[in-house]
Design a protein around this motif. Structure first.
Motif, PDB file in Angstrom:
ATOM      1  N   THR A  85     -12.521  21.615 -74.464  1.00 38.01           N
ATOM      2  CA  THR A  85     -13.053  20.519 -73.092  1.00 38.01           C
ATOM      3  C   THR A  85     -12.361  18.973 -73.212  1.00 38.01           C
ATOM      4  N   VAL A  86     -12.315  18.571 -74.329  1.00 39.62           N
ATOM      5  CA  VAL A  86     -11.919  17.163 -74.474  1.00 39.62           C
ATOM      6  C   VAL A  86     -10.318  17.231 -74.699  1.00 39.62           C
ATOM      7  N   ILE A  87      -9.558  18.003 -75.065  1.00 42.90           N
ATOM      8  CA  ILE A  87      -8.533  18.051 -75.209  1.00 42.90           C
ATOM      9  C   ILE A  87      -7.809  18.744 -73.858  1.00 42.90           C
ATOM     10  N   ARG A  88      -8.608  19.556 -72.897  1.00 41.79           N
ATOM     11  CA  ARG A  88      -7.870  19.970 -71.626  1.00 41.79           C
ATOM     12  C   ARG A  88      -7.821  18.683 -70.683  1.00 41.79           C
ATOM     13  N   ILE A  89      -9.491  17.659 -70.843  1.00 42.29           N
ATOM     14  CA  ILE A  89      -9.818  16.535 -70.310  1.00 42.29           C
ATOM     15  C   ILE A  89      -7.840  15.582 -70.674  1.00 42.29           C
ATOM     16  N   GLU A  90      -7.859  15.024 -71.942  1.00 40.06           N
ATOM     17  CA  GLU A  90      -7.779  14.241 -72.094  1.00 40.06           C
ATOM     18  C   GLU A  90      -6.727  13.454 -71.524  1.00 40.06           C
ATOM     19  N   PRO A  91      -5.493  13.975 -71.362  1.00 42.41           N
ATOM     20  CA  PRO A  91      -4.389  14.848 -71.286  1.00 42.41           C
ATOM     21  C   PRO A  91      -4.548  14.126 -69.063  1.00 42.41           C
ATOM     22  N   LEU A  92      -5.595  14.215 -68.511  1.00 42.33           N
ATOM     23  CA  LEU A  92      -5.546  13.597 -67.106  1.00 42.33           C
ATOM     24  C   LEU A  92      -5.953  12.037 -67.316  1.00 42.33           C
ATOM     25  N   MET A  93      -7.004  11.910 -67.909  1.00 37.54           N
ATOM     26  CA  MET A  93      -7.240  10.406 -68.178  1.00 37.54           C
ATOM     27  C   MET A  93      -6.334   9.492 -68.602  1.00 37.54           C
ATOM     28  N   THR A  94      -5.419   9.958 -69.371  1.00 42.60           N
ATOM     29  CA  THR A  94      -4.714   8.740 -70.041  1.00 42.60           C
ATOM     30  C   THR A  94      -3.153   8.989 -68.878  1.00 42.60           C
ATOM     31  N   ARG A  95      -3.091  10.398 -68.015  1.00 41.37           N
ATOM     32  CA  ARG A  95      -2.097  10.431 -67.275  1.00 41.37           C
ATOM     33  C   ARG A  95      -3.193   9.402 -66.701  1.00 41.37           C
ATOM     34  N   PHE A  96      -3.872   8.926 -65.753  1.00 45.79           N
ATOM     35  CA  PHE A  96      -4.466   7.975 -64.757  1.00 45.79           C
ATOM     36  C   PHE A  96      -4.174   6.771 -65.035  1.00 45.79           C
ATOM     37  N   SER A  97      -4.803   6.589 -66.343  1.00 53.25           N
ATOM     38  CA  SER A  97      -4.414   5.102 -66.717  1.00 53.25           C
ATOM     39  C   SER A  97      -2.862   4.456 -66.904  1.00 53.25           C
ATOM     40  N   ILE A  98      -1.676   5.734 -67.436  1.00 54.40           N
ATOM     41  CA  ILE A  98      -0.595   5.238 -67.334  1.00 54.40           C
ATOM     42  C   ILE A  98      -0.826   4.415 -66.370  1.00 54.40           C
ATOM     43  N   LYS A  99      -0.676   5.737 -65.453  1.00 52.71           N
ATOM     44  CA  LYS A  99      -0.349   5.867 -63.618  1.00 52.71           C
ATOM     45  C   LYS A  99      -0.930   4.331 -63.046  1.00 52.71           C
ATOM     46  N   VAL A 100      -1.812   4.222 -63.479  1.00 54.46           N
ATOM     47  CA  VAL A 100      -2.193   2.408 -63.485  1.00 54.46           C
ATOM     48  C   VAL A 100      -1.446   1.170 -63.747  1.00 54.46           C
ATOM     49  N   LEU A 101      -1.893   1.809 -65.073  1.00 60.71           N
ATOM     50  CA  LEU A 101      -0.873   0.386 -66.117  1.00 60.71           C
ATOM     51  C   LEU A 101       0.820   0.119 -65.414  1.00 60.71           C
ATOM     52  N   THR A 102       1.328   0.905 -64.885  1.00 57.99           N
ATOM     53  CA  THR A 102       3.298   1.468 -65.066  1.00 57.99           C
ATOM     54  C   THR A 102       3.037   1.214 -63.050  1.00 57.99           C
ATOM     55  N   ASN A 103       1.624   0.997 -62.278  1.00 55.71           N
ATOM     56  CA  ASN A 103       2.160   0.621 -61.128  1.00 55.71           C
ATOM     57  C   ASN A 103       2.610  -0.533 -60.755  1.00 55.71           C
ATOM     58  N   ARG A 104       3.816  -0.632 -59.783  1.00 55.19           N
ATOM     59  CA  ARG A 104       4.561  -2.407 -59.801  1.00 55.19           C
ATOM     60  C   ARG A 104       3.816  -3.244 -58.755  1.00 55.19           C
ATOM     61  N   GLN A 105       3.353  -1.722 -57.771  1.00 50.93           N
ATOM     62  CA  GLN A 105       2.654  -2.290 -56.484  1.00 50.93           C
ATOM     63  C   GLN A 105       0.903  -3.207 -57.068  1.00 50.93           C
ATOM     64  N   LEU A 106       0.889  -2.807 -57.681  1.00 49.61           N
ATOM     65  CA  LEU A 106      -0.627  -3.217 -58.225  1.00 49.61           C
ATOM     66  C   LEU A 106      -0.334  -4.620 -58.612  1.00 49.61           C
ATOM     67  N   TYR A 107       1.025  -4.465 -59.642  1.00 45.56           N
ATOM     68  CA  TYR A 107       1.532  -5.726 -60.848  1.00 45.56           C
ATOM     69  C   TYR A 107       1.763  -6.844 -59.997  1.00 45.56           C
ATOM     70  N   ASN A 108       3.043  -6.621 -58.893  1.00 45.76           N
ATOM     71  CA  ASN A 108       3.117  -7.482 -57.970  1.00 45.76           C
ATOM     72  C   ASN A 108       1.808  -8.123 -57.572  1.00 45.76           C
ATOM     73  N   ARG A 109       0.537  -7.741 -56.780  1.00 41.92           N
ATOM     74  CA  ARG A 109      -1.018  -8.135 -56.282  1.00 41.92           C
ATOM     75  C   ARG A 109      -1.236  -9.545 -57.362  1.00 41.92           C
ATOM     76  N   LEU A 110      -1.115  -8.877 -59.154  1.00 44.81           N
ATOM     77  CA  LEU A 110      -1.737  -9.730 -59.745  1.00 44.81           C
ATOM     78  C   LEU A 110      -1.115 -10.900 -60.254  1.00 44.81           C
ATOM     79  N   GLU A 111       0.223 -10.537 -60.051  1.00 45.38           N
ATOM     80  CA  GLU A 111       0.914 -11.635 -60.237  1.00 45.38           C
ATOM     81  C   GLU A 111       1.208 -12.570 -58.897  1.00 45.38           C
TER      82      GLU A 111
END
Length: 241
Positions: A85-111
């Motif tokens: 189950t973890v093997i199936r789920i973990e990639p989904l959460m990793t992709r979400f985390s990466i998507k958030v942390l590479t989102n330039r709209q969010l980064y621009n708002r933070l800056e």
């Protein structure tokens, strides 16, 4: 029992959680987190600490909680079904985390929040600084092609780390020190002996059973006066993975 996993910050009812609960719970919480993040990134209001930094900090709280429950149980009392189950789920959460942390709209708002030099408490300033640092370290400012390459590498690394962790856990669970002779227990406190006896009984064995799990390994290495057995435990622990 998906609702069990999706309740707020109460002590999880571990005795009621089934392995089959995780996937629907994660998918529901993931969809909620994605909606929250999208709302922050596209908010037409000027960025503030509250509507950007604080909102981002709590956007995936439910997902984070479910992930923590699943990961902790996978570390301490896993099963083949839970590992799959973890093997199936973990990639989904990793992709979400990466998507958030590479989102330039969010980064621009933070800056933008940082450039406004708002009056913040030390805790708020630390959160803002750490959030910006996390985005930068995850390549948000890289050129598009390099950012995409980073995402691919991060996903692959996440899966490899997960599989290594499961292999290491299997190594740990495969090894034990079974003691029958009471003279081999010199120095060990009664509480440690009781736990080791219960561990042996749970496996249908007489005597005492010590494992490489921290609650067993650490007190044995701390209190045992048998240098030869401590060495045996130490070498086994050092061979994990």
């Amino acid at each position: 029992m998906m609702n069990i996993l999706l309740q707020d910050w109460e002590l999880p009812p571990f005795d009621q959680i089934q392995t089959t609960d995780y996937e629907p719970a994660v998918h529901t919480a993931l969809a909620e987190a994605e909606r929250n993040v999208e709302a922050i990134a596209t908010n037409p209001e000027p960025p503030t600490f509250e509507n950007t930094v604080e909102a981002l900090e709590t956007a995936s709280r439910r997902l984070d909680r479910i992930s923590a429950i699943m990961s902790n149980l996978n570390e301490c009392c896993t099963s083949k079904e839970l590992q799959d189950t973890v093997i199936r789920i973990e990639p989904l959460m990793t992709r979400f985390s990466i998507k958030v942390l590479t989102n330039r709209q969010l980064y621009n708002r933070l800056e933008a929040v940082a450039s406004e030099n708002p009056i913040l408490t030390p805790e708020q300033q630390t959160l803002l600084d750490n959030t910006l640092k996390s985005f930068r370290r995850h390549g948000v400012a890289l050129p598009d092609a390099e950012r995409e390459l980073y995402k691919q590498n991060e996903e692959e690394l996440s899966e490899l780390k997960l599989r290594f962790g499961q292999n290491a856990l299997a190594d740990m669970n495969d090894w034990s020190l079974h003691i029958i002779d009471p003279s081999d227990l010199d120095g060990l406190p009664e509480s440690v002996l009781q736990s080791a006896h219960e561990e042996a009984s749970s496996k249908g064995l007489d005597g005492w059973l010590f494992t490489l799990a921290a609650p067993s390994y650490t007190p044995f290495m701390t209190y045992s006066r048998r240098r030869d057995l401590r060495e045996k435990m130490y070498r086994a622990y050092g061979s994990i993975g």
